[in-house]
Scaffold this active site. Structure first.
Site, short mmCIF file in Angstrom:
data_model
loop_
_atom_site.label_atom_id
_atom_site.label_comp_id
_atom_site.label_asym_id
_atom_site.label_seq_id
_atom_site.Cartn_x
_atom_site.Cartn_y
_atom_site.Cartn_z
N ARG A 38 22.99 6.17 6.31
CA ARG A 38 24.09 6.23 5.34
C ARG A 38 25.44 6.01 6.02
O ARG A 38 26.38 5.54 5.38
CB ARG A 38 24.09 7.58 4.61
CG ARG A 38 22.99 7.64 3.60
CD ARG A 38 23.14 8.82 2.69
NE ARG A 38 22.17 8.67 1.60
CZ ARG A 38 21.76 9.67 0.84
NH1 ARG A 38 22.21 10.88 1.04
NH2 ARG A 38 20.89 9.46 -0.12
N LYS A 199 6.41 11.73 -11.64
CA LYS A 199 6.37 12.05 -13.07
C LYS A 199 6.86 10.93 -13.99
O LYS A 199 7.86 10.27 -13.69
CB LYS A 199 7.25 13.29 -13.33
CG LYS A 199 6.68 14.55 -12.71
CD LYS A 199 7.44 15.77 -13.20
CE LYS A 199 8.80 15.81 -12.56
NZ LYS A 199 9.69 16.82 -12.93
N GLY A 352 15.05 7.59 -3.71
CA GLY A 352 15.12 8.22 -2.39
C GLY A 352 13.80 8.14 -1.64
O GLY A 352 13.76 7.75 -0.47
N GLY A 375 19.42 8.74 -7.10
CA GLY A 375 19.73 9.01 -8.51
C GLY A 375 20.64 7.97 -9.12
O GLY A 375 20.48 7.58 -10.28
P1 ADP Z 1 11.85 8.05 -5.79
O1 ADP Z 1 12.59 9.14 -5.04
O2 ADP Z 1 11.61 6.85 -4.94
O3 ADP Z 1 12.49 7.73 -7.11
P2 ADP Z 1 10.08 9.91 -6.99
O4 ADP Z 1 11.03 11.01 -6.63
O5 ADP Z 1 9.96 9.56 -8.41
O6 ADP Z 1 10.42 8.62 -6.13
O7 ADP Z 1 8.62 10.27 -6.52
C1 ADP Z 1 8.31 10.53 -5.18
C2 ADP Z 1 7.19 11.50 -5.10
O8 ADP Z 1 6.08 11.10 -5.88
C3 ADP Z 1 6.67 11.64 -3.69
O9 ADP Z 1 6.98 12.91 -3.21
C4 ADP Z 1 5.18 11.41 -3.81
O10 ADP Z 1 4.42 12.32 -3.05
C5 ADP Z 1 4.95 11.64 -5.28
N1 ADP Z 1 3.70 10.99 -5.71
C6 ADP Z 1 3.32 9.72 -5.57
N2 ADP Z 1 2.07 9.53 -6.01
C7 ADP Z 1 1.63 10.73 -6.43
C8 ADP Z 1 0.39 11.20 -6.98
N3 ADP Z 1 -0.63 10.37 -7.17
N4 ADP Z 1 0.31 12.50 -7.29
C9 ADP Z 1 1.35 13.33 -7.11
N5 ADP Z 1 2.52 12.97 -6.58
C10 ADP Z 1 2.67 11.67 -6.25
MG MG Z 2 12.97 11.12 -5.70
#
Ligand code: ADP
Ligand code: MG
Length: 395
Positions: A38, A199, A352, A375
């Site tokens: 960053r 989610k 992230g 975010g």
């Molecule tokens: P980003 O930060 O890139 O937007 P998210 O915060 O939405 O991503 O999701 C990241 C999390 O999703 C990670 O901690 C990962 O472990 C979890 N994840 C990915 N696949 C699964 C799964 N099959 N079951 C539960 N958690 C999952």
């Molecule tokens: Mg995230």
């Protein structure tokens, strides 16, 4: 971009307040920075200001001190790292407003750099308090926002201050907005979105906003379980968001209506518990054992997702394909990252965890753009107006 940047304003001899996102991960044991990307991301803006002869006053938040001074969240280690990267001295004040700060700024010469103390030591920062915003604005002649990662927050240093000073974007802000807005408004086709992560509820607005823009929508991660369940597959112990089953069905229906190819995994990696070092196996989505958890996309899914990605000229990716924090469930995320790295396409990553996974794989440089805003990138891709962007001066 339709906002003014540091190219558009007079900078020589001016005191320039630059809001950056130095919310870096710290190694508390030895008070060092475990990932300085960053800081590196705003060096082009800072170097430009230095060479233009500005008196550069940098400000940032770090962590969540909740309006109080927290010694561990002082910016001194960041000032040290910034100084090393710029190969210049960086003065570091003990507060971000007040007489000590004003005096330090009055001593700055053209091209000097000063870093203010953590903005969030003052509760007024997150309250977007106008008095605090005015105090910050009094330190400078020009305001530059290069903190894309904080642009979705209406705080004093991202929004309030822009009311009192000429307000323009830095180069990182410009780059982020250019990449993300081009993907949403004018993507080279075919265009795919890959979504994953934990989610569905986190990604509803994203899915809704991009559905009609993309040609392919690939869904992996934990969120695919709700989609699979909506199609009458059993997903074992994996979390199903019952209140999002209708949304999943609707989205699938809409995709078919507008000719978007929405793809779910055909096979997945399952484990007996949600942990590392436990037995795991690959199963078809129609054979997920009752006792197990979906941890990653399977090899056939990797292949079918990759086959569509190879056709694409633009890809956005938000959310890991599996629980990449556990080495054995990193394969799906890694394979998709490697496929994107090979494409001759615009590849844009937001989120992230997605950025973290690709960074750990050493593939960040192979992408067209890895957003520094988790975010903020998500909200941008949802089609929202970011308050920290809205307040900057139009071209
Ligand atoms: P980003 O930060 O890139 O937007 P998210 O915060 O939405 O991503 O999701 C990241 C999390 O999703 C990670 O901690 C990962 O472990 C979890 N994840 C990915 N696949 C699964 C799964 N099959 N079951 C539960 N958690 C999952
Ligand atoms: Mg995230």
């Amino acid at each position: 971009m339709h906002k003014q940047t540091i190219h558009d304003v007079e900078l020589r001899g001016k005191r320039v307040l630059v809001r950056v996102d130095f919310n870096v991960p710290l190694d508390m044991e030895d008070n060092t920075i475990s990932d300085d990307s960053r800081i590196r991301a705003v060096l082009p803006t800072l170097r430009y200001l230095i060479h233009a002869g500005s008196k550069v006053v940098v400000c940032s938040h770090l962590g969540r001190p909740k309006g109080k001074v927290v010694e561990e969240l002082r910016l001194a280690p960041v000032a040290k790292r910034l100084s090393e990267l710029l190969e210049l001295p960086v003065t570091n004040t003990e507060d971000c407003i007040g007489p000590e700060v004003e005096q330090a700024i009055s001593r700055l010469k053209e091209g000097d750099v000063l870093l203010l103390e953590n903005l969030r030591f003052h509760p007024e920062e997150e309250q977007n308090d106008s008095g605090f915003a005015r105090a910050l604005s009094g330190l400078a002649d020009v305001y530059v926002n290069d903190a894309f990662g904080a642009a979705h927050r209406a705080h004093a240093s991202t929004v309030g201050v822009a009311l009192y000073l000429p307000a323009v974007a830095g180069f990182l802000m410009e780059k982020e907005i250019d990449f993300l807005s081009k993907a949403l408004t004018d993507p080279a086709p075919p265009f795919a979105a890959i979504t994953g992560g934990a989610k569905v509820s986190d990604k509803l607005a994203l899915l809704e906003n991009i559905l009609e823009k993309v040609d392919f929508l690939l869904i992996g991660g934990g969120m695919c379980c709700t989609f699979l369940k909506a199609q009458n597959h059993e997903v074992g112990q994996s979390k199903v968001e019952e209140d999002k089953l209708d949304f999943a069905l609707d989205l699938t229906g809409k995709a078919a209506e507008v000719g978007v190819k929405l793809m779910l995994p055909g096979d997945v990696v399952v484990a007996e518990s949600f942990a590392s070092g436990v037995p795991f196996k690959i199963v078809s989505v129609s054979d997920i054992p009752e006792s197990s958890y979906v941890m990653d996309i399977g090899p056939q899914t990797i292949e079918s997702f990759s086959a569509e990605l190879r056709k694409c000229k633009t890809v956005i990716w938000n959310g890991p394909m599996g629980v990449f924090e556990f080495a054995e469930f990193r394969r799906g995320t890694e394979a998709i990252a490697r496929q994107l790295a090979e494409l001759e396409a615009t590849t844009i990553l937001g989120g992230g965890s997605t950025a973290e996974a690709v960074g750990e794989l050493g593939l960040a440089d192979k992408m067209s753009h890895v957003s520094t805003g988790g975010g903020a990138a998500l909200e941008f891709l949802e089609g929202k107006t970011l308050p920290g962007v809205a307040v900057l001066q139009d071209k």
